[in-house]
Design an enzyme around this catalytic site. Structure first.
Site, short mmCIF file in Angstrom:
data_model
loop_
_atom_site.label_atom_id
_atom_site.label_comp_id
_atom_site.label_asym_id
_atom_site.label_seq_id
_atom_site.Cartn_x
_atom_site.Cartn_y
_atom_site.Cartn_z
CG HIS A 70 4.88 28.97 41.56
ND1 HIS A 70 4.89 30.11 40.90
CD2 HIS A 70 3.69 28.78 41.92
CE1 HIS A 70 3.71 30.61 40.73
NE2 HIS A 70 2.96 29.77 41.22
CB SER A 93 9.23 28.86 37.26
OG SER A 93 8.29 29.29 38.24
CB SER A 98 7.64 31.83 41.57
OG SER A 98 7.61 30.87 40.39
CG ASP A 147 0.64 26.51 39.99
OD1 ASP A 147 1.06 26.54 40.93
OD2 ASP A 147 -0.56 27.37 39.65
CD GLU A 208 -0.45 23.02 43.09
OE1 GLU A 208 -0.80 21.91 42.43
OE2 GLU A 208 -0.30 23.26 44.05
CG ASN A 233 -7.66 24.79 42.98
OD1 ASN A 233 -6.88 25.60 43.68
ND2 ASN A 233 -9.13 25.37 43.23
CE LYS A 238 -3.76 24.14 45.11
NZ LYS A 238 -4.20 25.65 45.07
CG ASP A 242 -2.02 25.83 48.02
OD1 ASP A 242 -0.92 25.13 47.42
OD2 ASP A 242 -1.96 26.99 48.00
CG ASN A 243 -6.14 27.63 47.14
OD1 ASN A 243 -5.43 26.80 46.91
ND2 ASN A 243 -7.07 27.72 45.96
CB CYS A 247 -3.03 33.00 50.98
SG CYS A 247 -2.77 32.46 49.15
CG HIS A 353 -3.55 33.34 38.26
ND1 HIS A 353 -2.87 32.22 38.95
CD2 HIS A 353 -3.06 32.92 36.85
CE1 HIS A 353 -2.32 31.21 38.22
NE2 HIS A 353 -2.44 31.83 37.02
CG HIS A 409 1.46 28.65 50.21
ND1 HIS A 409 1.23 29.89 50.03
CD2 HIS A 409 0.39 28.29 49.51
CE1 HIS A 409 0.04 30.40 49.48
NE2 HIS A 409 -0.32 29.18 48.99
CB SER A 417 -0.89 21.71 47.26
OG SER A 417 -1.26 22.49 47.89
CD GLN A 421 -0.34 19.00 40.75
OE1 GLN A 421 -0.38 17.83 39.97
NE2 GLN A 421 -0.61 20.06 40.44
P1 NAD Z 1 -12.08 31.67 44.62
O1 NAD Z 1 -12.95 31.75 43.05
O2 NAD Z 1 -12.33 30.84 45.76
O3 NAD Z 1 -11.98 33.32 44.99
C1 NAD Z 1 -12.05 34.35 44.11
C2 NAD Z 1 -13.00 35.41 44.63
O4 NAD Z 1 -12.97 36.64 43.77
C3 NAD Z 1 -14.51 34.71 44.53
O5 NAD Z 1 -15.20 34.83 45.72
C4 NAD Z 1 -15.18 35.81 43.47
O6 NAD Z 1 -16.59 36.24 43.91
C5 NAD Z 1 -14.17 37.17 43.78
N1 NAD Z 1 -14.14 38.12 42.68
C6 NAD Z 1 -14.17 37.79 41.39
N2 NAD Z 1 -14.06 38.92 40.87
C7 NAD Z 1 -14.30 40.24 41.60
C8 NAD Z 1 -14.20 41.61 41.54
N3 NAD Z 1 -14.30 42.03 40.54
N4 NAD Z 1 -14.21 42.15 42.96
C9 NAD Z 1 -14.15 41.49 43.93
N5 NAD Z 1 -14.33 40.13 44.12
C10 NAD Z 1 -14.09 39.35 42.85
O7 NAD Z 1 -10.59 31.49 44.11
P2 NAD Z 1 -9.40 31.20 44.94
O8 NAD Z 1 -8.97 29.74 44.92
O9 NAD Z 1 -9.43 32.03 46.14
O10 NAD Z 1 -8.02 31.78 44.08
C11 NAD Z 1 -8.07 33.30 43.57
C12 NAD Z 1 -6.75 33.25 42.59
O11 NAD Z 1 -5.62 33.04 43.55
C13 NAD Z 1 -6.90 32.35 41.56
O12 NAD Z 1 -6.22 33.12 40.42
C14 NAD Z 1 -5.76 31.22 42.00
O13 NAD Z 1 -5.30 30.62 40.92
C15 NAD Z 1 -4.83 32.25 42.81
N6 NAD Z 1 -4.20 31.26 43.81
C16 NAD Z 1 -2.91 31.95 44.17
C17 NAD Z 1 -2.36 31.29 45.17
C18 NAD Z 1 -0.92 31.98 45.59
O14 NAD Z 1 -0.08 31.21 46.32
N7 NAD Z 1 -0.53 33.06 45.22
C19 NAD Z 1 -2.75 30.12 46.06
C20 NAD Z 1 -3.89 29.67 45.23
C21 NAD Z 1 -4.45 30.10 44.36
N1 3DD Z 2 2.34 28.20 45.83
C1 3DD Z 2 2.44 28.91 46.57
N2 3DD Z 2 3.44 28.57 47.47
C2 3DD Z 2 4.35 27.89 46.78
C3 3DD Z 2 5.52 26.97 46.91
N3 3DD Z 2 6.28 27.32 48.07
N4 3DD Z 2 5.85 26.08 46.20
C4 3DD Z 2 5.15 25.86 45.02
C5 3DD Z 2 4.05 26.50 44.67
C6 3DD Z 2 3.64 27.41 45.64
C7 3DD Z 2 1.29 28.36 44.58
C8 3DD Z 2 0.37 27.30 45.11
O1 3DD Z 2 -0.34 27.79 45.89
C9 3DD Z 2 -0.33 26.81 43.77
O2 3DD Z 2 -1.16 25.67 44.37
C10 3DD Z 2 -1.56 27.86 43.52
O3 3DD Z 2 -1.10 28.86 42.80
O4 3DD Z 2 -2.68 27.74 43.58
#
Ligand code: NAD
Ligand code: 3DD
Length: 487
Positions: A70, A93, A98, A147, A208, A233, A238, A242-243, A247, A353, A409, A417, A421
């Site tokens: 991103h 990206s 993003s 990522d 990532e 990750n 991280k 981050d997660n 979020c 995701h 974030h 994070s 990296q």
């Molecule tokens: P995680 O594995 O810790 O959590 C995912 C959870 O979803 C697990 O507990 C799993 O049991 C549950 N799950 C799976 N299928 C399901 C279903 N059908 N119904 C209900 N629950 C279900 O993973 P995470 O670290 O929490 O990451 C989750 C997603 O978010 C990943 O794709 C990751 O890449 C993404 N992510 C996004 C950001 C962001 O900024 N948007 C940041 C970090 C991670």
């Molecule tokens: N991600 C969330 N916020 C972000 C930011 N401000 N810059 C870059 C990436 C950013 C996504 C991350 O959480 C990435 O580590 C993921 O998706 O796990």
């Protein structure tokens, strides 16, 4: 010859307007981006300390690093850290919504090739990935920051197609895969060994995010992985920061910017209670929403119960839920059928995701569905009205809401994070011939990342005496927990 002259005009003609080695929305946004990068640097002590510690040694000197991550203000600080450590960086990206255009402009203005703008089409997205993977002399990267795994995927699929071009003609209803296949067909016509040559030179990738790591492990298990991978990750500093906390901050930010809706008192369903789900559910609870969780994992489900959340299925929740948030990294979490039976004015978004947690393709084809754009690519909001008259809102076209409708974030959490990296990239450079596999950074480095962030928050660590260290069976200065301790 200067670098500009070295630019391969043939290669560049597809992608840039004036033969510059970048493609951004508006280069005139650079000054604004630079101001916000300056603010972010004050909030990213880990990255700044890494520049101070490793900058003089230039551990990445002359190493070509491609990034697919991103293109935000925070990522700009990561990019300039890698550059400060000597790397020759090119960037795109990893998500069509993003990019923060002023961040991309500032990086381009600094002379670092970047190919990213907010609101890319999927074709443009993959062209940008191709450009970031292609140096002006036609060569590829030595190292990759990925990522979600799209850069790694393009190299591996291209490599496989050079062995068997037929895979590019396999029937699929996946629009994005068709775009990737067409790009690879064009490349195959130019050079039948391009990806074999690229893959040969890649020393490793640092990944990532959770889904990207899952993809790497699946490739390793199938014996397809072509180079070493560092799982960033699962560094505690991280994923447990981050997660979770990232979020926790950026989910409500995205919902509010998109809909300006009161969350308090509403019923919010968080699908998944892993790291992202925990942060998301906590955020919604803090907003005084009534939070329901869905889970497949009994341990995570029990954790949700212990946190005071109701745990039930999406189907059980359709009549009462106002806002749905998917956080699973899985697909088909919210189906088109679910959406056809939701409350009127329900809001649906994804912070997990890709764009398949919510069944967008089936929703678009739902009989009689009426789609209206409420807000454009700056903060995508669409209303879908069903034949029975009820409407729902889908944010960011089912893609990451926090990066599509907000700015992701905040800097301080991304500093954790991105310090990981940077350490991962240094590790790959120091171990270019490591056996192909998926690796983690050490517990020492994980704790070091945490240390670098404590002072700014006014935290003072307690020191172990030698007797206490002996009693615990740890070294006085750590590591204080075993490698796979579950924080
Ligand atoms: P995680 O594995 O810790 O959590 C995912 C959870 O979803 C697990 O507990 C799993 O049991 C549950 N799950 C799976 N299928 C399901 C279903 N059908 N119904 C209900 N629950 C279900 O993973 P995470 O670290 O929490 O990451 C989750 C997603 O978010 C990943 O794709 C990751 O890449 C993404 N992510 C996004 C950001 C962001 O900024 N948007 C940041 C970090 C991670
Ligand atoms: N991600 C969330 N916020 C972000 C930011 N401000 N810059 C870059 C990436 C950013 C996504 C991350 O959480 C990435 O580590 C993921 O998706 O796990």
């Amino acid at each position: 010859m200067g670098k500009k002259e070295r630019i391969n005009k043939e290669k560049m003609k597809d992608y840039s307007r004036d033969n510059t080695d970048y493609k951004v929305k508006d280069i005139n946004l650079a000054a604004f981006g630079r101001k916000e990068i300056g603010i972010a640097e004050k909030e990213m002590p880990g990255l700044m300390a890494t520049r101070e510690k490793y900058g003089p040694k230039k551990p990445l000197k002359g190493i070509k690093i491609m990034g697919s991550l991103h293109m935000t203000i925070q990522t700009a600080v990561l990019i300039e850290t890698l550059s400060e450590l000597g790397a020759d960086v090119r960037w795109c990206s990893c998500n069509i919504f993003s990019t923060q255009d002023h961040a991309a402009a500032a990086i381009a203005k600094a002379g670092i090739p970047v190919f990213a703008w907010k609101g890319e089409t999927l074709e443009e997205y993959w062209d940008c990935t191709m450009m970031a993977l292609t140096w002006p002399d036609g060569s590829g990267p030595d190292q990759i920051v990925d990522d979600g795994g799209d850069a790694t995927l393009l190299i591996h699929r291209g490599y496989a197609a050079e062995g068997n071009a037929k895979i590019l003609d396999e029937p699929t209803d996946n629009k994005e895969l068709l775009i990737i296949n067409n790009l690879l067909k064009r490349q195959l016509k130019r050079d039948k060994q391009h990806w074999h040559n690229v893959a040969k030179d890649v020393k490793g990738v640092s990944e990532e995010t959770t889904t990207g790591v899952h993809r790497l492990i699946h490739m390793q298990e199938r014996g397809e992985l072509l180079f070493q991978a560092i799982n960033v990750n699962d560094s505690v500093t991280k994923s447990k920061f981050d997660n979770v906390y990232g979020c926790r901050h950026s989910l409500p930010d995205g919902i509010k910017r998109a809909m300006d809706v009161l969350i308090s008192g509403k019923t919010v369903m968080v699908c998944g209670y892993g790291d992202v789900g925990k942060g998301s559910a906590e955020a919604m609870k803090s907003e005084k929403a009534k939070v329901i969780v869905s889970e497949i994992d009994p341990i995570c489900a029990l954790q949700a119960c212990m946190a005071g959340f109701r745990v039930q299925t999406v189907e059980q929740s359709l009549k009462e839920t106002d806002i749905y948030v998917t956080t699973t990294g899985n697909k088909d979490i919210i189906t088109a059928e679910h959406m056809s039976r939701m409350k009127d004015q329900a809001i649906v978004c994804n912070i997990g995701h890709f764009d398949n947690e919510i069944q967008m393709s089936r929703l678009e084809k739902w009989p009689g569905i009426k789609k209206e754009e409420i807000k454009g690519s700056e903060c995508p909001v669409h209303r879908y009205t069903f034949k029975d008259g009820h409407s729902i809102y889908v944010l960011a076209e089912g893609r990451l809401i926090n990066l599509g409708c907000a700015t992701g974030h905040p800097s301080f959490v991304m500093s954790n994070s991105f310090t990981n990296q940077t350490l991962a990239q240094i590790d790959i450079a120091a171990n270019p011939k490591r056996h192909v596999g998926v690796y983690m950074l050490s517990k020492e480095l994980d704790e070091e990342v945490a240390r670098l962030h404590l002072e700014q928050l006014g935290a003072t660590l307690t020191k172990l005496t030698q007797q206490q260290a002996d009693y615990l069976g740890v070294k006085k200065d750590g590591p204080f927990k075993p490698q796979h301790y579950r924080y």
